[in-house]
Design a protein around this motif. Structure first.
Motif, PDB file in Angstrom:
ATOM      1  N   GLU A  93       5.128   3.169 -27.837  1.00 45.10           N
ATOM      2  CA  GLU A  93       6.338   2.739 -28.547  1.00 45.10           C
ATOM      3  C   GLU A  93       7.541   3.578 -28.138  1.00 45.10           C
ATOM      4  O   GLU A  93       8.651   3.059 -27.943  1.00 45.10           O
ATOM      5  CB  GLU A  93       6.113   2.829 -30.059  1.00 45.10           C
ATOM      6  CG  GLU A  93       5.099   1.833 -30.583  1.00 45.10           C
ATOM      7  CD  GLU A  93       4.791   2.023 -32.059  1.00 45.10           C
ATOM      8  OE1 GLU A  93       5.426   2.907 -32.691  1.00 45.10           O
ATOM      9  OE2 GLU A  93       3.922   1.301 -32.592  1.00 45.10           O
ATOM     10  N   GLN A  96       8.595   2.566 -24.610  1.00 47.37           N
ATOM     11  CA  GLN A  96       9.321   1.292 -24.626  1.00 47.37           C
ATOM     12  C   GLN A  96      10.750   1.491 -25.105  1.00 47.37           C
ATOM     13  O   GLN A  96      11.687   0.885 -24.593  1.00 47.37           O
ATOM     14  CB  GLN A  96       8.597   0.289 -25.521  1.00 47.37           C
ATOM     15  CG  GLN A  96       9.222  -1.096 -25.524  1.00 47.37           C
ATOM     16  CD  GLN A  96       8.418  -2.098 -26.311  1.00 47.37           C
ATOM     17  OE1 GLN A  96       7.495  -1.738 -27.048  1.00 47.37           O
ATOM     18  NE2 GLN A  96       8.738  -3.366 -26.165  1.00 47.37           N
ATOM     19  N   ASP A  97      10.934   2.363 -26.100  1.00 45.23           N
ATOM     20  CA  ASP A  97      12.266   2.609 -26.658  1.00 45.23           C
ATOM     21  C   ASP A  97      13.136   3.435 -25.711  1.00 45.23           C
ATOM     22  O   ASP A  97      14.306   3.132 -25.483  1.00 45.23           O
ATOM     23  CB  ASP A  97      12.129   3.331 -28.000  1.00 45.23           C
ATOM     24  CG  ASP A  97      13.474   3.560 -28.670  1.00 45.23           C
ATOM     25  OD1 ASP A  97      14.216   2.585 -28.866  1.00 45.23           O
ATOM     26  OD2 ASP A  97      13.787   4.730 -28.990  1.00 45.23           O
ATOM     27  N   ASN A  99      12.531   4.050 -22.374  1.00 50.29           N
ATOM     28  CA  ASN A  99      12.533   3.507 -21.009  1.00 50.29           C
ATOM     29  C   ASN A  99      12.792   4.609 -19.984  1.00 50.29           C
ATOM     30  O   ASN A  99      13.762   4.576 -19.224  1.00 50.29           O
ATOM     31  CB  ASN A  99      13.584   2.401 -20.882  1.00 50.29           C
ATOM     32  CG  ASN A  99      13.470   1.644 -19.569  1.00 50.29           C
ATOM     33  OD1 ASN A  99      12.399   1.595 -18.967  1.00 50.29           O
ATOM     34  ND2 ASN A  99      14.575   1.081 -19.109  1.00 50.29           N
ATOM     35  N   THR A 121       5.782   2.740 -15.596  1.00 46.69           N
ATOM     36  CA  THR A 121       6.391   4.068 -15.665  1.00 46.69           C
ATOM     37  C   THR A 121       5.630   5.045 -14.782  1.00 46.69           C
ATOM     38  O   THR A 121       4.448   5.291 -15.010  1.00 46.69           O
ATOM     39  CB  THR A 121       6.391   4.591 -17.115  1.00 46.69           C
ATOM     40  OG1 THR A 121       6.958   3.611 -17.977  1.00 46.69           O
ATOM     41  CG2 THR A 121       7.186   5.887 -17.212  1.00 46.69           C
TER      42      THR A 121
END
Length: 200
Positions: A93, A96-97, A99, A121
């Protein structure tokens, strides 16, 4: 550049690796990079805080809830040498936030980001000790001789001599099962030539 420094422990826990990550993270932030440290939750510390220009995220570990006795000291919970499901989900999470352009990992927490939840990533690992391939973190056989490398025959009895049979066999099995995940690491560095040669 946006970076995640992924480390088993961080302040207020003090040690050589923790100090290394703190100095690196703060210097990167000072140079204008966006730096997030993701680490294991320690009792009495905030889940998220800003420290010296670095955002620190402290995540709980599922194994710590299910088997708290595996940690001898509750103030120093350790990430297992395998993916921790709860830590991995919360880390995904954050990734994703944020990046990030890269995840720079240190020690066993790297195993929680080498899964399908992190397909794009790149992951860089700095090896501070042999813990990525040795549950005892030493590559020293229980006999005192230098270990030739991990194997199912050697690692269980060897880790058990340090941690006791129950904990030693669990850590050895987790470590050996996770070796395949290291193939997903984009780049490795090590703190010494000796360590780099042993891990290559």
């Amino acid at each position: 550049m946006r970076l995640i420094e992924l480390t088993d422990l961080y302040r207020p826990v003090i040690g050589g690796l923790e100090r290394f990550v703190a100095l690196l993270s703060e210097e990167l932030a000072r140079r204008g990079h966006e730096v997030h440290v993701v680490t294991s939750a320690v009792p009495g510390t905030p889940a998220v805080e800003m420290s010296a220009g670095v955002t620190v995220h402290r995540l709980p570990l599922l194994y710590q809830r299910l088997a708290p006795r595996l940690s001898q000291d509750a103030t120093r919970p350790f990430h297992p040498p395998a993916p921790d499901p709860l830590f991995r989900r919360l880390l995904a999470e954050i990734v994703q936030d944020v990046n990030p352009d890269v995840i720079h990992a240190h020690a066993w927490s790297v195993f929680s980001c080498l899964t399908r939840a992190f397909p794009r990533t790149p992951v860089m690992v700095t090896a501070h000790d042999p813990s990525l391939v040795c549950a005892r973190k030493s590559l020293a056989h229980r006999s005192g001789a230098s270990c030739p490398g991990p194997s199912w025959r050697r690692c269980g009895p060897c880790a058990s001599s340090q941690y006791g049979p129950a904990k030693g066999n669990v850590l050895a099995a987790a470590s050996l099962s996770s070796l395949r995940l290291l193939k997903k690491v984009a780049t490795f560095t090590a703190v010494s030539d000796y360590l780099a040669n042993r891990l290559s």
